[in-house]
Scaffold this motif. Sequence first.
Motif, mmCIF file in Angstrom:
data_model
loop_
_atom_site.group_PDB
_atom_site.id
_atom_site.type_symbol
_atom_site.label_atom_id
_atom_site.label_comp_id
_atom_site.label_asym_id
_atom_site.label_seq_id
_atom_site.Cartn_x
_atom_site.Cartn_y
_atom_site.Cartn_z
ATOM 1 N N SER A 290 -11.544 0.239 7.043
ATOM 2 C CA SER A 290 -11.621 0.491 5.667
ATOM 3 C C SER A 290 -10.898 1.684 5.296
ATOM 4 N N LEU A 291 -10.511 1.486 4.194
ATOM 5 C CA LEU A 291 -9.409 2.625 3.565
ATOM 6 C C LEU A 291 -10.214 3.841 3.117
ATOM 7 N N ASP A 292 -11.579 3.848 3.180
ATOM 8 C CA ASP A 292 -12.382 5.037 2.612
ATOM 9 C C ASP A 292 -12.360 6.057 3.791
ATOM 10 N N VAL B 201 -3.471 -5.396 2.462
ATOM 11 C CA VAL B 201 -4.717 -4.712 1.917
ATOM 12 C C VAL B 201 -5.480 -5.750 1.149
ATOM 13 N N GLU B 202 -6.864 -5.766 1.530
ATOM 14 C CA GLU B 202 -7.622 -6.904 1.096
ATOM 15 C C GLU B 202 -8.993 -5.977 0.735
ATOM 16 N N ASN B 203 -9.588 -6.241 -0.499
ATOM 17 C CA ASN B 203 -10.845 -5.677 -0.818
ATOM 18 C C ASN B 203 -11.103 -4.206 -0.289
ATOM 19 N N ASN B 204 -10.218 -3.274 -0.471
ATOM 20 C CA ASN B 204 -10.230 -1.861 0.169
ATOM 21 C C ASN B 204 -10.027 -1.869 1.770
ATOM 22 N N PHE B 205 -9.822 -2.931 2.164
ATOM 23 C CA PHE B 205 -9.604 -2.650 3.711
ATOM 24 C C PHE B 205 -8.090 -2.978 4.249
ATOM 25 N N LEU B 206 -7.673 -2.426 5.242
ATOM 26 C CA LEU B 206 -6.357 -2.316 5.602
ATOM 27 C C LEU B 206 -6.342 -3.476 6.800
ATOM 28 N N LEU C 109 0.814 -1.080 -0.067
ATOM 29 C CA LEU C 109 0.105 0.106 -0.080
ATOM 30 C C LEU C 109 0.848 1.086 0.052
ATOM 31 N N ASN C 110 1.029 1.977 -1.056
ATOM 32 C CA ASN C 110 1.624 3.055 -1.295
ATOM 33 C C ASN C 110 2.983 2.975 -0.657
ATOM 34 N N SER D 128 -6.465 7.293 7.155
ATOM 35 C CA SER D 128 -4.889 7.364 6.328
ATOM 36 C C SER D 128 -4.042 6.668 6.904
#
Length: 61
Positions: free
Chosen positions: A51-53, A33-38, A6-7, A56
């Motif tokens: 959730s990465l939504d 990272v899995e399916n937009n989750f950290l 991730l970055n 940060s």
Amino acid sequence: MAVSRLNGLVEGDKIRVFSAGREIDGQGVFIRVENNFLVWVDNFANINVTSLDTISVRKVS
């Protein structure tokens, strides 16, 4: 699908997780990272899925 980066973070990197500019759950270790989750482990050895939504992530040097 799991992603191990991730970055520029790689599994085992120490991280700090923030939401709305405030640190949540302190520091921990990046797993993936899995399916937009950290997926990460905090300093109390708890596995967290966040959730990465709404967060940060900053690498601890």
